[in-house]
Design a protein around this motif. Structure first.
Motif, PDB file in Angstrom:
ATOM      1  N   ILE A  14      31.837  47.835  41.589  1.00 28.14           N
ATOM      2  CA  ILE A  14      33.297  47.865  41.503  1.00 28.14           C
ATOM      3  C   ILE A  14      33.813  49.273  41.802  1.00 28.14           C
ATOM      4  CG2 ILE A  14      35.280  47.596  39.960  1.00 28.14           C
ATOM      5  CD1 ILE A  14      33.553  45.445  38.473  1.00 28.14           C
ATOM      6  N   ALA A  15      33.141  50.272  41.265  1.00 25.47           N
ATOM      7  CA  ALA A  15      33.561  51.665  41.464  1.00 25.47           C
ATOM      8  C   ALA A  15      33.449  52.097  42.925  1.00 25.47           C
ATOM      9  CB  ALA A  15      32.736  52.591  40.575  1.00 25.47           C
ATOM     10  N   ALA A  16      32.628  51.417  43.700  1.00 25.24           N
ATOM     11  CA  ALA A  16      32.454  51.765  45.111  1.00 25.24           C
ATOM     12  C   ALA A  16      33.713  51.482  45.933  1.00 25.24           C
ATOM     13  CB  ALA A  16      31.258  51.029  45.700  1.00 25.24           C
ATOM     14  N   TYR A  36      28.574  38.454  28.056  1.00 26.20           N
ATOM     15  CA  TYR A  36      29.986  38.599  27.698  1.00 26.20           C
ATOM     16  C   TYR A  36      30.688  39.398  28.803  1.00 26.20           C
ATOM     17  CZ  TYR A  36      28.151  37.106  23.228  1.00 26.20           C
ATOM     18  OH  TYR A  36      27.517  36.398  22.245  1.00 26.20           O
ATOM     19  N   PRO A  37      31.120  38.726  29.857  1.00 16.04           N
ATOM     20  CA  PRO A  37      31.650  39.425  31.039  1.00 16.04           C
ATOM     21  C   PRO A  37      33.140  39.783  30.977  1.00 16.04           C
ATOM     22  CG  PRO A  37      31.569  37.103  31.474  1.00 16.04           C
ATOM     23  CD  PRO A  37      30.981  37.298  30.091  1.00 16.04           C
ATOM     24  N   GLY A  38      33.783  39.619  29.845  1.00 14.24           N
ATOM     25  CA  GLY A  38      35.225  39.828  29.759  1.00 14.24           C
ATOM     26  C   GLY A  38      35.693  41.167  30.282  1.00 14.24           C
ATOM     27  N   ILE A  39      35.039  42.255  29.890  1.00 12.96           N
ATOM     28  CA  ILE A  39      35.447  43.590  30.330  1.00 12.96           C
ATOM     29  C   ILE A  39      35.256  43.736  31.838  1.00 12.96           C
ATOM     30  CG2 ILE A  39      34.892  46.059  30.173  1.00 12.96           C
ATOM     31  CD1 ILE A  39      34.301  45.546  27.184  1.00 12.96           C
ATOM     32  N   ILE A  40      34.144  43.226  32.329  1.00 10.58           N
ATOM     33  CA  ILE A  40      33.873  43.292  33.775  1.00 10.58           C
ATOM     34  C   ILE A  40      34.917  42.498  34.544  1.00 10.58           C
ATOM     35  CG2 ILE A  40      32.255  42.589  35.588  1.00 10.58           C
ATOM     36  CD1 ILE A  40      31.331  45.072  34.103  1.00 10.58           C
ATOM     37  N   LEU A  41      35.253  41.314  34.067  1.00  8.70           N
ATOM     38  CA  LEU A  41      36.254  40.489  34.746  1.00  8.70           C
ATOM     39  C   LEU A  41      37.607  41.186  34.763  1.00  8.70           C
ATOM     40  CD1 LEU A  41      35.345  36.955  33.377  1.00  8.70           C
ATOM     41  CD2 LEU A  41      34.904  37.867  35.660  1.00  8.70           C
ATOM     42  N   SER A  42      37.941  41.840  33.674  1.00  7.68           N
ATOM     43  CA  SER A  42      39.198  42.578  33.616  1.00  7.68           C
ATOM     44  C   SER A  42      39.210  43.728  34.629  1.00  7.68           C
ATOM     45  CB  SER A  42      39.418  43.111  32.199  1.00  7.68           C
ATOM     46  OG  SER A  42      40.617  43.816  32.115  1.00  7.68           O
ATOM     47  N   LYS A  43      38.088  44.458  34.714  1.00  7.17           N
ATOM     48  CA  LYS A  43      37.985  45.551  35.692  1.00  7.17           C
ATOM     49  C   LYS A  43      38.086  45.017  37.120  1.00  7.17           C
ATOM     50  CE  LYS A  43      35.267  48.913  33.101  1.00  7.17           C
ATOM     51  NZ  LYS A  43      36.261  49.969  33.109  1.00  7.17           N
ATOM     52  N   LEU A  44      37.432  43.906  37.373  1.00  8.99           N
ATOM     53  CA  LEU A  44      37.502  43.294  38.705  1.00  8.99           C
ATOM     54  C   LEU A  44      38.925  42.879  39.042  1.00  8.99           C
ATOM     55  CD1 LEU A  44      34.334  41.054  38.885  1.00  8.99           C
ATOM     56  CD2 LEU A  44      35.060  42.685  40.613  1.00  8.99           C
ATOM     57  N   ASP A  45      39.574  42.265  38.089  1.00  6.25           N
ATOM     58  CA  ASP A  45      40.933  41.799  38.316  1.00  6.25           C
ATOM     59  C   ASP A  45      41.854  42.982  38.643  1.00  6.25           C
ATOM     60  OD1 ASP A  45      43.064  39.984  38.440  1.00  6.25           O
ATOM     61  OD2 ASP A  45      43.480  40.170  36.301  1.00  6.25           O
ATOM     62  N   LYS A  46      41.692  44.079  37.936  1.00  9.91           N
ATOM     63  CA  LYS A  46      42.538  45.258  38.139  1.00  9.91           C
ATOM     64  C   LYS A  46      42.154  46.056  39.388  1.00  9.91           C
ATOM     65  CE  LYS A  46      43.506  45.667  33.270  1.00  9.91           C
ATOM     66  NZ  LYS A  46      43.133  46.287  32.024  1.00  9.91           N
ATOM     67  N   SER A  47      40.959  45.851  39.899  1.00 10.27           N
ATOM     68  CA  SER A  47      40.459  46.650  41.027  1.00 10.27           C
ATOM     69  C   SER A  47      41.116  46.310  42.364  1.00 10.27           C
ATOM     70  CB  SER A  47      38.949  46.476  41.172  1.00 10.27           C
ATOM     71  OG  SER A  47      38.639  45.185  41.692  1.00 10.27           O
ATOM     72  N   ALA A  82      43.233  35.042  42.344  1.00  9.33           N
ATOM     73  CA  ALA A  82      43.391  36.118  43.329  1.00  9.33           C
ATOM     74  C   ALA A  82      42.558  35.846  44.576  1.00  9.33           C
ATOM     75  CB  ALA A  82      43.013  37.462  42.705  1.00  9.33           C
ATOM     76  N   ILE A  83      41.373  35.292  44.379  1.00  7.29           N
ATOM     77  CA  ILE A  83      40.501  34.970  45.513  1.00  7.29           C
ATOM     78  C   ILE A  83      41.156  33.925  46.410  1.00  7.29           C
ATOM     79  CG2 ILE A  83      38.352  33.760  46.133  1.00  7.29           C
ATOM     80  CD1 ILE A  83      37.036  35.277  43.783  1.00  7.29           C
ATOM     81  N   THR A  84      41.644  32.845  45.811  1.00  6.82           N
ATOM     82  CA  THR A  84      42.211  31.777  46.639  1.00  6.82           C
ATOM     83  C   THR A  84      43.594  32.128  47.171  1.00  6.82           C
ATOM     84  OG1 THR A  84      42.977  30.603  44.662  1.00  6.82           O
ATOM     85  CG2 THR A  84      40.864  29.915  45.623  1.00  6.82           C
ATOM     86  N   LYS A  85      44.257  33.073  46.547  1.00  2.70           N
ATOM     87  CA  LYS A  85      45.536  33.538  47.098  1.00  2.70           C
ATOM     88  C   LYS A  85      45.301  34.237  48.434  1.00  2.70           C
ATOM     89  CE  LYS A  85      49.637  36.197  45.976  1.00  2.70           C
ATOM     90  NZ  LYS A  85      50.308  37.033  44.970  1.00  2.70           N
ATOM     91  N   LYS A  86      44.227  35.016  48.501  1.00  2.28           N
ATOM     92  CA  LYS A  86      43.903  35.741  49.731  1.00  2.28           C
ATOM     93  C   LYS A  86      43.195  34.841  50.740  1.00  2.28           C
ATOM     94  CE  LYS A  86      43.269  39.297  52.403  1.00  2.28           C
ATOM     95  NZ  LYS A  86      44.334  39.972  53.076  1.00  2.28           N
TER      96      LYS A  86
END
Length: 104
Positions: A14-16, A36-47, A82-86
């Motif tokens: 994600i940082a890349a 528990y992927p909640g934090i990762i999903l949040s970071k992905l969503d905001k990225s 977000a994926i299907t919007k794009k």
């Protein structure tokens, strides 16, 4: 490999940012389901990666999301939207369909 390593590799990808696809290709074989992927999903969503690189982002989700042992599906739902919007055609993808069951 541990869950902690998979989380670290996911965060690295994600940082890349603009090099997300290359980073994901380099670590994808090492990724495993994150309990528990909640934090990762949040970071992905905001990225913003879903808007720029929806197919590789779906690859990442498919690698790290397994049978749900967590309760926060809102972040996953936001990511999939977000994926299907794009790329609306990705809603027919088997990876998307599998993940959608966990998001709703």
């Amino acid at each position: 490999m541990t869950d902690k390593v998979s989380v670290s590799l996911t965060r690295l990808s994600i940082a890349a940012a603009n090099e997300f696809s290359s980073a994901l290709n380099a670590v994808e074989d090492w990724l495993q389901e994150i309990r528990y992927p909640g934090i990762i999903l949040s970071k992905l969503d905001k990225s913003g990666l879903f808007q720029n690189l929806p197919n590789p982002a779906l690859d990442l989700l498919d690698s790290i999301i397994g049978e749900p042992s967590w309760r926060d599906s809102l972040d996953l739902r936001n990511c999939l939207n977000a994926i299907t919007k794009k790329s609306p055609d990705l809603d027919k993808d088997t990876r998307y369909q599998r993940l959608k069951k966990y998001a709703y």
